[in-house]
Design an enzyme around this catalytic site. Structure first.
Site, PDB file in Angstrom:
ATOM      1  N   GLY A 199       7.009  20.767  31.446  1.00 29.37           N
ATOM      2  CA  GLY A 199       6.866  22.221  31.617  1.00 29.37           C
ATOM      3  C   GLY A 199       7.704  22.835  32.705  1.00 29.37           C
TER       4      GLY A 199
ATOM      5  N   LYS B 115       8.598  12.639  25.285  1.00 30.87           N
ATOM      6  CA  LYS B 115       9.173  12.999  26.587  1.00 30.87           C
ATOM      7  C   LYS B 115       9.959  11.813  27.181  1.00 30.87           C
ATOM      8  CE  LYS B 115       5.665  16.480  27.312  1.00 30.87           C
ATOM      9  NZ  LYS B 115       4.283  16.708  27.757  1.00 30.87           N
TER      10      LYS B 115
ATOM     11  N   GLY C  56     -10.833  23.017  27.216  1.00 32.69           N
ATOM     12  CA  GLY C  56      -9.510  23.440  26.752  1.00 32.69           C
ATOM     13  C   GLY C  56      -8.382  22.560  27.262  1.00 32.69           C
TER      14      GLY C  56
ATOM     15  N   LYS D 167       9.768  19.554  22.439  1.00 25.33           N
ATOM     16  CA  LYS D 167       9.979  18.106  22.668  1.00 25.33           C
ATOM     17  C   LYS D 167       9.903  17.326  21.368  1.00 25.33           C
ATOM     18  CE  LYS D 167       5.494  18.804  23.625  1.00 25.33           C
ATOM     19  NZ  LYS D 167       4.799  19.650  24.553  1.00 25.33           N
TER      20      LYS D 167
ATOM     21  N   GLU E 253      -6.924  19.026  22.765  1.00 26.86           N
ATOM     22  CA  GLU E 253      -6.983  19.672  21.448  1.00 26.86           C
ATOM     23  C   GLU E 253      -8.153  19.107  20.653  1.00 26.86           C
ATOM     24  OE1 GLU E 253      -4.245  21.542  20.031  1.00 26.86           O
ATOM     25  OE2 GLU E 253      -2.974  21.457  21.819  1.00 26.86           O
TER      26      GLU E 253
ATOM     27  N   VAL F 101       4.190  30.388  24.758  1.00 26.16           N
ATOM     28  CA  VAL F 101       5.431  30.373  25.537  1.00 26.16           C
ATOM     29  C   VAL F 101       6.276  31.616  25.236  1.00 26.16           C
ATOM     30  CG1 VAL F 101       7.518  29.067  26.086  1.00 26.16           C
ATOM     31  CG2 VAL F 101       5.414  27.844  25.546  1.00 26.16           C
TER      32      VAL F 101
HETATM   33  N1  LIG Z   1       2.168  25.876  25.424  1.00 30.60           N
HETATM   34  C1  LIG Z   1       2.598  25.012  26.326  1.00 30.60           C
HETATM   35  O1  LIG Z   1       1.972  24.802  27.350  1.00 30.60           O
HETATM   36  C2  LIG Z   1       3.911  24.302  26.140  1.00 30.60           C
HETATM   37  C3  LIG Z   1       4.409  23.497  27.189  1.00 30.60           C
HETATM   38  C4  LIG Z   1       5.637  22.844  27.035  1.00 30.60           C
HETATM   39  C5  LIG Z   1       6.320  22.986  25.829  1.00 30.60           C
HETATM   40  N2  LIG Z   1       5.774  23.744  24.829  1.00 30.60           N
HETATM   41  C6  LIG Z   1       6.535  23.839  23.594  1.00 30.60           C
HETATM   42  O2  LIG Z   1       6.879  25.180  23.338  1.00 30.60           O
HETATM   43  C7  LIG Z   1       6.913  25.412  21.946  1.00 30.60           C
HETATM   44  C8  LIG Z   1       6.012  26.590  21.626  1.00 30.60           C
HETATM   45  O3  LIG Z   1       4.688  26.292  21.999  1.00 30.60           O
HETATM   46  P1  LIG Z   1       3.537  27.400  22.010  1.00 30.60           P
HETATM   47  O4  LIG Z   1       2.388  26.783  22.727  1.00 30.60           O
HETATM   48  O5  LIG Z   1       4.061  28.696  22.492  1.00 30.60           O
HETATM   49  O6  LIG Z   1       3.208  27.476  20.446  1.00 30.60           O
HETATM   50  P2  LIG Z   1       2.295  28.551  19.700  1.00 30.60           P
HETATM   51  O7  LIG Z   1       1.436  29.274  20.674  1.00 30.60           O
HETATM   52  O8  LIG Z   1       1.648  27.839  18.563  1.00 30.60           O
HETATM   53  O9  LIG Z   1       3.357  29.603  19.092  1.00 30.60           O
HETATM   54  C9  LIG Z   1       4.209  29.310  18.040  1.00 30.60           C
HETATM   55  C10 LIG Z   1       4.907  30.591  17.597  1.00 30.60           C
HETATM   56  O10 LIG Z   1       5.816  30.277  16.549  1.00 30.60           O
HETATM   57  C11 LIG Z   1       5.627  31.185  15.464  1.00 30.60           C
HETATM   58  N3  LIG Z   1       5.939  30.522  14.210  1.00 30.60           N
HETATM   59  C12 LIG Z   1       5.297  29.491  13.604  1.00 30.60           C
HETATM   60  N4  LIG Z   1       5.898  29.164  12.461  1.00 30.60           N
HETATM   61  C13 LIG Z   1       6.931  30.010  12.311  1.00 30.60           C
HETATM   62  C14 LIG Z   1       7.919  30.200  11.309  1.00 30.60           C
HETATM   63  N5  LIG Z   1       7.951  29.428  10.213  1.00 30.60           N
HETATM   64  N6  LIG Z   1       8.855  31.192  11.497  1.00 30.60           N
HETATM   65  C15 LIG Z   1       8.810  31.960  12.588  1.00 30.60           C
HETATM   66  N7  LIG Z   1       7.888  31.834  13.579  1.00 30.60           N
HETATM   67  C16 LIG Z   1       6.966  30.878  13.418  1.00 30.60           C
HETATM   68  C17 LIG Z   1       4.174  31.574  15.532  1.00 30.60           C
HETATM   69  O11 LIG Z   1       4.028  32.832  14.861  1.00 30.60           O
HETATM   70  P3  LIG Z   1       2.597  33.580  14.806  1.00 30.60           P
HETATM   71  O12 LIG Z   1       2.389  34.091  16.213  1.00 30.60           O
HETATM   72  O13 LIG Z   1       2.790  34.692  13.834  1.00 30.60           O
HETATM   73  O14 LIG Z   1       1.598  32.559  14.392  1.00 30.60           O
HETATM   74  C18 LIG Z   1       3.961  31.662  17.048  1.00 30.60           C
HETATM   75  O15 LIG Z   1       4.334  32.924  17.529  1.00 30.60           O
HETATM   76  C19 LIG Z   1       6.506  24.092  21.293  1.00 30.60           C
HETATM   77  O16 LIG Z   1       7.649  23.364  20.968  1.00 30.60           O
HETATM   78  C20 LIG Z   1       5.738  23.384  22.395  1.00 30.60           C
HETATM   79  O17 LIG Z   1       5.782  21.981  22.264  1.00 30.60           O
HETATM   80  C21 LIG Z   1       4.607  24.408  24.966  1.00 30.60           C
END
Ligand SMILES: NC(=O)c1ccc[n+]([C@@H]2O[C@H](COP(=O)([O-])OP(=O)(O)OC[C@H]3O[C@@H](n4cnc5c(N)ncnc54)[C@H](OP(=O)(O)O)[C@@H]3O)[C@@H](O)[C@H]2O)c1
Length: 436
Positions: A142, A213, A195, A112, A198, A21
């Site tokens: 989303g 949610k 994919g 969430k 998980e 994101v």
């Molecule tokens: N992906 C989706 O489709 C989706 C949909 C709806 C909502 N969301 C929500 O959006 C949020 C992000 O999801 P995502 O899929 O983008 O997650 P992600 O791909 O796992 O990315 C998480 C990011 O957070 C960073 N991070 C982890 N621990 C950290 C810390 N202690 N300090 C600073 N940065 C840290 C990670 O750094 P590194 O890059 O260095 O590992 C990474 O860049 C979540 O709450 C998820 O539930 C996601």
């Protein structure tokens, strides 16, 4: 990109997280800087991007010089006026959001898990008390504009019920089970290979994600603070191919639904469970990994919002919308309404009134039907229709009940399970959305 804005102002944004994101968000802020500045009334400038590992490989559009591992420092940086949290999880996201809100900085988040946790409920209260925005459109379904529609467009509406397919993984699995006549385990493996699920699918298939949610929806649609721990939850792992097939024969489709509704006695029921929906219901046609939310209002009638419930880019699109709102509100010295309050009473699952579909594997012997029907009668669960199929080892009784108290249905099933003539309870699935 710099563009002239009505205020000529620049607002500093701190981005926490640069995964699916966050990375998509940084791309949109760069590619659409001009139009976003016009909408927000100020140019948005990303001051820093906090990640776990600044040395890790990133998409080429992510400016490396903005990466930092000091998330707290970034939130507290005086140049940061608005914070976007897209790290996910409870820690350190919760603490970072709290620091920002306490410093009077609006926060936009897609998290969430955090919002629906007891800590998230506190953070929502804190934001309300401080009059600082905590916006979370991206956290439910989303890209589907849901929070704003409920909070703003439907703000004058008496909403009776909101029910949604808010988890793409389980909807993908149930859709495939219906199409292929395959069992849960088989389809899960396929979803993982593609994919859509998980490696550890627990959060999705056991309904935890949907429960979070549902809790957030209770706040948005009804203005009540509900945590995910208060949500009745049942996942899809017990659903078998034969249940999907039999449901279809009766004119129903099985979906995992998040439901928030006002009951006649003024309680609020917040729950997640598999449900049989009539084939004609708009939610029944939502297939694959798509999400949809069906809203029933007193004056507005029935509405449905449909779209992509996940994915970096769709989710980032919702984050950008919130970010524009947060900046606009900040420039105007205002905050979005945050009307959360204590629910009047959360309906215990046992008090829910719902029709049921029950399938029983039974021995094929005279008198079985009478014995089984007597158990339903003893617990005041009234049968709407019954079918018998198969013979010998395959004998099965299928029941549709009238509206029944959940607690009574459970007691009925417990007694049935102990009857000699009942080999096993095949399925017990709530029916939702029947006309009348
Ligand atoms: N992906 C989706 O489709 C989706 C949909 C709806 C909502 N969301 C929500 O959006 C949020 C992000 O999801 P995502 O899929 O983008 O997650 P992600 O791909 O796992 O990315 C998480 C990011 O957070 C960073 N991070 C982890 N621990 C950290 C810390 N202690 N300090 C600073 N940065 C840290 C990670 O750094 P590194 O890059 O260095 O590992 C990474 O860049 C979540 O709450 C998820 O539930 C996601």
């Amino acid at each position: 990109v710099t563009s002239a804005t009505p205020s000529g102002r620049t607002v500093g944004v701190g981005v926490l997280g640069c995964g699916s994101v966050g990375s998509a968000l940084v791309g949109i802020l760069n590619d659409r800087a001009g139009p976003i500045a016009v909408q927000a009334g100020a140019r948005l400038s990303v001051v820093g991007i906090a990640v776990r590992d600044p040395g890790a490989e990133r998409a080429p559009h992510v400016p490396r010089d903005l990466l930092t591992s000091d998330a707290k420092g970034l939130v507290s940086d005086p140049a940061v006026e608005v914070v976007v949290e897209v790290i996910g999880g409870l820690s350190p996201a919760g603490e970072l959001v709290r620091i920002a809100l306490e410093a009077g900085k609006p926060v936009v988040t897609a998290n969430k898990a955090l919002l629906a946790s007891p800590e998230g409920v506190e953070l929502r209260t804190l934001a309300g008390e401080r009059g600082v925005d905590l916006l979370y459109e991206a956290s439910v379904a989303g890209a589907i504009p849901l929070v704003r529609v409920l909070r703003e467009s439907l703000t004058g509406e008496h909403v009776r019920r909101v029910m949604g397919i808010v988890n793409g993984t389980t909807n993908f699995i149930l859709t495939k089970m219906g199409e292929q006549g395959a069992d849960y385990g088989e389809v899960l493996a396929e979803a993982q290979a593609l994919g859509f699920a998980e490696a550890d699918p627990t959060a999705d298939v056991e309904g935890f994600d949907a429960a979070a949610k549902a809790a957030i929806l209770a706040g948005v649609a009804f203005g009540y603070d509900v945590a995910d721990t208060d949500v009745y939850r049942q996942g899809i792992t017990a659903i078998r191919a034969v249940d999907v097939e039999v449901a279809e024969r009766f004119g129903y489709v099985i979906k995992l639904l998040a439901i928030v509704e006002r009951t006649d006695d003024g309680s609020l029921s917040v729950r997640v469970h598999p449900a049989m929906l009539p084939r004609e219901h708009p939610l029944a046609g939502v297939r694959g990994a798509f999400n949809a939310v069906f809203i029933e209002g007193e004056a507005a009638g029935e509405l449905m919002l449909y779209g992509q419930g996940a994915g970096g880019l769709p989710t980032a699109s919702a984050v950008v919308g919130d970010l524009i709102d947060a900046v606009r509100n900040r420039l105007a010295g205002a905050a979005a309404p945050a009307p959360d309050r204590q629910p009047p009473r959360l309906l215990p699952a046992s008090e829910l009134l719902t029709p049921y579909f029950v399938s029983l594997d039974v021995v094929d012997r005279p008198g079985v039907l009478a014995a089984v029907a007597a158990v339903f009668g003893d617990h005041s669960v009234s049968i709407r229709s019954m079918e018998q199929e198969g013979i010998g080892d395959e004998a099965r009784l299928l029941f549709l009940t009238h509206l029944a108290r959940e607690g009574s249905v459970r007691e009925t099933l417990e007694v049935l399970e102990r009857l000699d003539v009942v080999e096993r309870i095949g399925a017990a699935i709530r029916i939702v959305g029947d006309p009348g």
